[in-house]
Design an enzyme around this catalytic site. Sequence first.
Site, PDB file in Angstrom:
ATOM      1  NE  ARG A 258      97.683  33.717   9.516  1.00 32.96           N
ATOM      2  CZ  ARG A 258      97.406  35.014   9.711  1.00 32.96           C
ATOM      3  NH1 ARG A 258      96.224  35.369  10.197  1.00 32.96           N
ATOM      4  NH2 ARG A 258      98.301  35.942   9.450  1.00 32.96           N
TER       5      ARG A 258
ATOM      6  CG  ASN B 109     104.458  41.183   8.768  1.00 32.69           C
ATOM      7  OD1 ASN B 109     103.460  41.606   8.170  1.00 32.69           O
ATOM      8  ND2 ASN B 109     105.678  41.256   8.262  1.00 32.69           N
ATOM      9  CB  ILE B 110     100.679  38.051  13.748  1.00 29.80           C
ATOM     10  CG1 ILE B 110     100.194  37.121  12.629  1.00 29.80           C
ATOM     11  CG2 ILE B 110      99.745  39.254  13.887  1.00 29.80           C
ATOM     12  CD1 ILE B 110      98.773  36.552  12.880  1.00 29.80           C
TER      13      ILE B 110
ATOM     14  CG  HIS C 105      98.151  44.617  12.857  1.00 29.42           C
ATOM     15  ND1 HIS C 105      98.193  44.618  11.489  1.00 29.42           N
ATOM     16  CD2 HIS C 105      97.663  45.837  13.208  1.00 29.42           C
ATOM     17  CE1 HIS C 105      97.742  45.783  11.037  1.00 29.42           C
ATOM     18  NE2 HIS C 105      97.431  46.539  12.061  1.00 29.42           N
TER      19      HIS C 105
ATOM     20  N   GLY D 233     107.008  46.358   2.151  1.00 27.72           N
ATOM     21  CA  GLY D 233     106.144  45.191   1.971  1.00 27.72           C
ATOM     22  C   GLY D 233     104.746  45.347   2.506  1.00 27.72           C
TER      23      GLY D 233
ATOM     24  CB  SER E 256      98.745  46.543   0.195  1.00 26.95           C
ATOM     25  OG  SER E 256      97.915  46.451   1.365  1.00 26.95           O
TER      26      SER E 256
ATOM     27  CD  GLU F  49     101.867  45.130  -6.773  1.00 23.61           C
ATOM     28  OE1 GLU F  49     102.138  44.577  -7.846  1.00 23.61           O
ATOM     29  OE2 GLU F  49     100.971  44.754  -6.005  1.00 23.61           O
TER      30      GLU F  49
HETATM   31  N1  APR Z   1     108.911  41.946  -1.754  1.00 19.83           N
HETATM   32  C1  APR Z   1     108.385  43.177  -1.482  1.00 19.83           C
HETATM   33  N2  APR Z   1     107.051  43.431  -1.425  1.00 19.83           N
HETATM   34  C2  APR Z   1     106.226  42.384  -1.663  1.00 19.83           C
HETATM   35  C3  APR Z   1     106.696  41.082  -1.955  1.00 19.83           C
HETATM   36  C4  APR Z   1     108.107  40.885  -1.993  1.00 19.83           C
HETATM   37  N3  APR Z   1     108.643  39.677  -2.261  1.00 19.83           N
HETATM   38  N4  APR Z   1     105.619  40.275  -2.155  1.00 19.83           N
HETATM   39  C5  APR Z   1     104.522  41.041  -1.980  1.00 19.83           C
HETATM   40  N5  APR Z   1     104.883  42.307  -1.689  1.00 19.83           N
HETATM   41  C6  APR Z   1     104.007  43.467  -1.431  1.00 19.83           C
HETATM   42  C7  APR Z   1     102.721  43.452  -2.235  1.00 19.83           C
HETATM   43  O1  APR Z   1     102.907  44.113  -3.484  1.00 19.83           O
HETATM   44  C8  APR Z   1     101.767  44.236  -1.320  1.00 19.83           C
HETATM   45  O2  APR Z   1     101.822  45.626  -1.617  1.00 19.83           O
HETATM   46  O3  APR Z   1     103.613  43.396  -0.076  1.00 19.83           O
HETATM   47  C9  APR Z   1     102.330  44.000   0.089  1.00 19.83           C
HETATM   48  C10 APR Z   1     101.469  43.075   0.922  1.00 19.83           C
HETATM   49  O4  APR Z   1     100.229  43.715   1.119  1.00 19.83           O
HETATM   50  P1  APR Z   1      99.094  42.987   1.991  1.00 19.83           P
HETATM   51  O5  APR Z   1      98.963  41.578   1.543  1.00 19.83           O
HETATM   52  O6  APR Z   1      97.889  43.878   1.979  1.00 19.83           O
HETATM   53  O7  APR Z   1      99.711  42.928   3.475  1.00 19.83           O
HETATM   54  P2  APR Z   1      99.782  44.095   4.540  1.00 19.83           P
HETATM   55  O8  APR Z   1      99.959  45.423   3.872  1.00 19.83           O
HETATM   56  O9  APR Z   1     100.788  43.686   5.544  1.00 19.83           O
HETATM   57  O10 APR Z   1      98.321  44.038   5.221  1.00 19.83           O
HETATM   58  C11 APR Z   1      98.101  44.874   6.321  1.00 19.83           C
HETATM   59  O11 APR Z   1      95.977  43.792   6.704  1.00 19.83           O
HETATM   60  O12 APR Z   1      94.658  41.922   6.874  1.00 19.83           O
HETATM   61  C12 APR Z   1      95.371  42.829   7.591  1.00 19.83           C
HETATM   62  O13 APR Z   1      96.246  42.410   9.715  1.00 19.83           O
HETATM   63  C13 APR Z   1      96.477  42.179   8.359  1.00 19.83           C
HETATM   64  O14 APR Z   1      98.594  43.142   9.003  1.00 19.83           O
HETATM   65  C14 APR Z   1      97.735  42.902   7.898  1.00 19.83           C
HETATM   66  C15 APR Z   1      97.188  44.188   7.312  1.00 19.83           C
END
Ligand code: APR
Length: 235
Positions: free
Chosen positions: A59, A92-93, A109, A176, A178, A204
């Site tokens: 990564r 984010n890392i 994180h 950004g 979830s 979304e």
């Molecule tokens: N623009 C805006 N939002 C976006 C885009 C984009 N281009 N692409 C994806 N997304 C949204 C997705 O719809 C989703 O809701 O970004 C979100 C990403 O969610 P995750 O993949 O779950 O990432 P995150 O919420 O950062 O995860 C949290 O989980 O695994 C651990 O440590 C890890 O920091 C991470 C934590």
Amino acid sequence: MPLPSSIVILTGAGISVESGIPSFRDKSGLWSMVNWQDYATPDAFARDPGRVRDFYNKRRRAMAGVQPNAAHHALARLEAGFRGDLLLVTQNIDDLHEAAGSRRLVHMHGELGSALCEACGMRSRWPGDMTVDSRCPQCESAGRLRPDVVWFGEMPYQMDRIYRALGEADLFVAIGTSGHVYPAADFVEEARLNGAHTLELNLEPSETAASFAEAIHGRATEIVPAFVDRLLETS
Ligand code: APR
């Protein structure tokens, strides 16, 4: 939206997707490719440190040439132009917020480019690969370095500072993410209970969408600059 005097922004993997960094839970997300239980827990590291170090080495190498996108740059512009208090908390890392110019930033994180020594507790910048032979710059122990990232089951960093900022914020913006992982997913409730206006900027509706007073859905590189322009025009 009333003019805020104190803003907390939380970002997640979605803000870096348009820079080419995969998220975790989208259909082609990182956790759909590998089991997080094998790579992102203290037990996984204890079981097979080499496999975990290699996972983060890959990564880290994948970050070569990756640039911040318009959403990262917009948040740096907001920090520079906003006259009130602002704290950017990222899950984010990657280092794309710093690369865009953000400085009032907390990596709750941890960071891909940082190493943590299990022998002496020293954190050090670590841009290259980490192996069993890598030595801590402080105590020179070999085989005791781990990625300085917060794994599932571990306490995120600077939580006191984050909750203090949430207690003072009159605007909380999640970008950004979830809303899947706690405690970050709880920040919106904490801010709301303290009287903040809450806004979700995401592709979304997230799992915590119902907790937000306002939501704008779309790609971060479009909706975040537009949000920042609107905020700076009124401030
Ligand atoms: N623009 C805006 N939002 C976006 C885009 C984009 N281009 N692409 C994806 N997304 C949204 C997705 O719809 C989703 O809701 O970004 C979100 C990403 O969610 P995750 O993949 O779950 O990432 P995150 O919420 O950062 O995860 C949290 O989980 O695994 C651990 O440590 C890890 O920091 C991470 C934590």
